[in-house]
Design a protein around this motif. Sequence first.
Motif, PDB file in Angstrom:
ATOM      1  N   ARG A 104     -10.723  42.324 -37.834  1.00 58.32           N
ATOM      2  CA  ARG A 104     -11.584  41.477 -37.009  1.00 58.32           C
ATOM      3  C   ARG A 104     -11.337  40.045 -37.466  1.00 58.32           C
ATOM      4  NH1 ARG A 104     -17.764  42.272 -37.657  1.00 58.32           N
ATOM      5  NH2 ARG A 104     -17.401  41.015 -39.500  1.00 58.32           N
ATOM      6  N   LEU A 105     -10.826  39.230 -36.574  1.00 64.29           N
ATOM      7  CA  LEU A 105     -10.547  37.834 -36.865  1.00 64.29           C
ATOM      8  C   LEU A 105     -11.554  36.979 -36.106  1.00 64.29           C
ATOM      9  CD1 LEU A 105      -8.661  35.772 -38.242  1.00 64.29           C
ATOM     10  CD2 LEU A 105      -7.319  35.767 -36.144  1.00 64.29           C
ATOM     11  N   THR A 106     -12.351  36.227 -36.843  1.00 60.90           N
ATOM     12  CA  THR A 106     -13.351  35.344 -36.256  1.00 60.90           C
ATOM     13  C   THR A 106     -12.867  33.916 -36.413  1.00 60.90           C
ATOM     14  OG1 THR A 106     -15.057  36.908 -36.952  1.00 60.90           O
ATOM     15  CG2 THR A 106     -15.796  34.730 -36.258  1.00 60.90           C
ATOM     16  N   ASP A 112      -9.268  25.880 -27.833  1.00 63.22           N
ATOM     17  CA  ASP A 112      -8.059  25.795 -27.018  1.00 63.22           C
ATOM     18  C   ASP A 112      -6.967  26.757 -27.452  1.00 63.22           C
ATOM     19  OD1 ASP A 112      -9.327  23.794 -25.640  1.00 63.22           O
ATOM     20  OD2 ASP A 112      -8.446  22.197 -26.854  1.00 63.22           O
ATOM     21  N   LYS A 113      -7.119  27.382 -28.587  1.00 63.45           N
ATOM     22  CA  LYS A 113      -6.071  28.254 -29.106  1.00 63.45           C
ATOM     23  C   LYS A 113      -6.501  29.709 -28.958  1.00 63.45           C
ATOM     24  CE  LYS A 113      -2.779  28.660 -32.717  1.00 63.45           C
ATOM     25  NZ  LYS A 113      -2.220  28.227 -33.934  1.00 63.45           N
ATOM     26  N   HIS A 114      -5.609  30.531 -28.379  1.00 69.39           N
ATOM     27  CA  HIS A 114      -5.950  31.935 -28.142  1.00 69.39           C
ATOM     28  C   HIS A 114      -4.911  32.898 -28.701  1.00 69.39           C
ATOM     29  CE1 HIS A 114      -9.402  30.963 -25.673  1.00 69.39           C
ATOM     30  NE2 HIS A 114      -8.666  30.022 -25.121  1.00 69.39           N
ATOM     31  N   LEU A 115      -4.011  32.406 -29.552  1.00 66.17           N
ATOM     32  CA  LEU A 115      -3.012  33.256 -30.194  1.00 66.17           C
ATOM     33  C   LEU A 115      -2.832  32.796 -31.632  1.00 66.17           C
ATOM     34  CD1 LEU A 115      -0.801  35.467 -30.041  1.00 66.17           C
ATOM     35  CD2 LEU A 115       0.791  33.652 -29.411  1.00 66.17           C
ATOM     36  N   PHE A 116      -3.044  33.713 -32.575  1.00 65.96           N
ATOM     37  CA  PHE A 116      -2.897  33.401 -33.988  1.00 65.96           C
ATOM     38  C   PHE A 116      -1.966  34.423 -34.626  1.00 65.96           C
ATOM     39  CE2 PHE A 116      -6.941  31.525 -32.888  1.00 65.96           C
ATOM     40  CZ  PHE A 116      -6.888  30.302 -33.530  1.00 65.96           C
ATOM     41  N   GLU A 117      -1.097  33.937 -35.490  1.00 69.11           N
ATOM     42  CA  GLU A 117      -0.229  34.811 -36.276  1.00 69.11           C
ATOM     43  C   GLU A 117      -0.835  34.927 -37.664  1.00 69.11           C
ATOM     44  OE1 GLU A 117       3.680  33.766 -38.478  1.00 69.11           O
ATOM     45  OE2 GLU A 117       4.259  34.432 -36.462  1.00 69.11           O
ATOM     46  N   ASP A 135      -6.265  38.896 -28.345  1.00 72.45           N
ATOM     47  CA  ASP A 135      -7.309  39.334 -27.423  1.00 72.45           C
ATOM     48  C   ASP A 135      -8.673  38.836 -27.910  1.00 72.45           C
ATOM     49  OD1 ASP A 135      -8.512  40.594 -25.304  1.00 72.45           O
ATOM     50  OD2 ASP A 135      -8.583  42.543 -26.298  1.00 72.45           O
ATOM     51  N   PHE A 136      -8.946  37.556 -27.700  1.00 69.36           N
ATOM     52  CA  PHE A 136     -10.183  36.952 -28.190  1.00 69.36           C
ATOM     53  C   PHE A 136     -11.278  37.041 -27.152  1.00 69.36           C
ATOM     54  CE2 PHE A 136      -7.296  35.120 -31.213  1.00 69.36           C
ATOM     55  CZ  PHE A 136      -8.064  35.082 -32.361  1.00 69.36           C
ATOM     56  N   HIS A 137     -12.490  37.237 -27.648  1.00 69.36           N
ATOM     57  CA  HIS A 137     -13.686  37.289 -26.819  1.00 69.36           C
ATOM     58  C   HIS A 137     -14.688  36.281 -27.367  1.00 69.36           C
ATOM     59  CE1 HIS A 137     -12.166  40.952 -25.008  1.00 69.36           C
ATOM     60  NE2 HIS A 137     -11.919  41.407 -26.228  1.00 69.36           N
ATOM     61  N   MET A 146     -15.072  32.527 -31.476  1.00 65.71           N
ATOM     62  CA  MET A 146     -14.345  33.595 -30.781  1.00 65.71           C
ATOM     63  C   MET A 146     -14.012  34.690 -31.795  1.00 65.71           C
ATOM     64  SD  MET A 146     -11.632  31.453 -28.469  1.00 65.71           S
ATOM     65  CE  MET A 146     -10.652  31.060 -29.887  1.00 65.71           C
ATOM     66  N   GLU A 147     -13.785  35.894 -31.272  1.00 65.27           N
ATOM     67  CA  GLU A 147     -13.497  37.011 -32.154  1.00 65.27           C
ATOM     68  C   GLU A 147     -12.455  37.932 -31.512  1.00 65.27           C
ATOM     69  OE1 GLU A 147     -16.657  39.004 -34.733  1.00 65.27           O
ATOM     70  OE2 GLU A 147     -16.433  40.362 -33.020  1.00 65.27           O
ATOM     71  N   ALA A 148     -11.522  38.404 -32.325  1.00 61.84           N
ATOM     72  CA  ALA A 148     -10.526  39.382 -31.876  1.00 61.84           C
ATOM     73  C   ALA A 148     -10.630  40.603 -32.777  1.00 61.84           C
ATOM     74  CB  ALA A 148      -9.126  38.793 -31.949  1.00 61.84           C
ATOM     75  N   ARG A 149     -10.568  41.776 -32.158  1.00 60.27           N
ATOM     76  CA  ARG A 149     -10.604  43.045 -32.897  1.00 60.27           C
ATOM     77  C   ARG A 149      -9.471  43.912 -32.396  1.00 60.27           C
ATOM     78  NH1 ARG A 149     -16.484  44.865 -34.366  1.00 60.27           N
ATOM     79  NH2 ARG A 149     -17.539  42.868 -34.369  1.00 60.27           N
ATOM     80  N   ASP A 150      -8.712  44.452 -33.331  1.00 62.09           N
ATOM     81  CA  ASP A 150      -7.594  45.322 -32.970  1.00 62.09           C
ATOM     82  C   ASP A 150      -7.141  46.044 -34.229  1.00 62.09           C
ATOM     83  OD1 ASP A 150      -5.727  46.561 -31.393  1.00 62.09           O
ATOM     84  OD2 ASP A 150      -4.706  44.735 -30.784  1.00 62.09           O
ATOM     85  N   SER A 151      -6.017  46.723 -34.142  1.00 61.06           N
ATOM     86  CA  SER A 151      -5.454  47.394 -35.311  1.00 61.06           C
ATOM     87  C   SER A 151      -3.960  47.107 -35.369  1.00 61.06           C
ATOM     88  CB  SER A 151      -5.723  48.900 -35.262  1.00 61.06           C
ATOM     89  OG  SER A 151      -5.107  49.462 -34.134  1.00 61.06           O
TER      90      SER A 151
END
Length: 168
Positions: A104-106, A112-117, A135-137, A146-151
């Motif tokens: 989970r990346l908060t 303005d940024k929606h992609l993080f490495e 995939d930020f929400h 914003m928060e992204a959750r994935d595996s």
Amino acid sequence: MHRLLIPLLFGLICSICGFAAGIWFGSQPNSAQPTGSLLSLVAKLPWASSIAKTDDNSPFELYNYPTIKWRPKPLADAPGGIAQLWTTYEWEDKEHRSGKMSYRLTVFKAPDKHLFEVQLLDNNGFKITQFNAADFHQIPGASDIMEARDSHPCTEEQYKRASDYSIK
């Protein structure tokens, strides 16, 4: 003589093992996985708070293996932006041969940024694995969070070796 020799021999063996473990983990006490999990257990005891003080230089805010809450990192290309990573390891089979790292990346103040490495790093700062969080929400009630959750597939050995992370 037997009653004295066995306890002395046992004490000598325990002392040698303890001394060797102290030398082995002494150079990096809070980044070693067994030490980190031991400190997280001690921190739960109310009377042992002075023993389990967290290191301000540690990359972990919480280390309760397999769950890790990493310290927040500033974002280089977003002034005032901060990102924080939570990870946990989950096995995909009963034999614990394969698994995945759920994250989970908060992100704070980077609208303005929606992609993080994100790269997981070892003790020396070398990359173990990397993934892209895209995939930020939006968090309800907070316009700048914003928060992204994935595996991400990785081995448990890779996950255990991770001692820091970087984010771009």
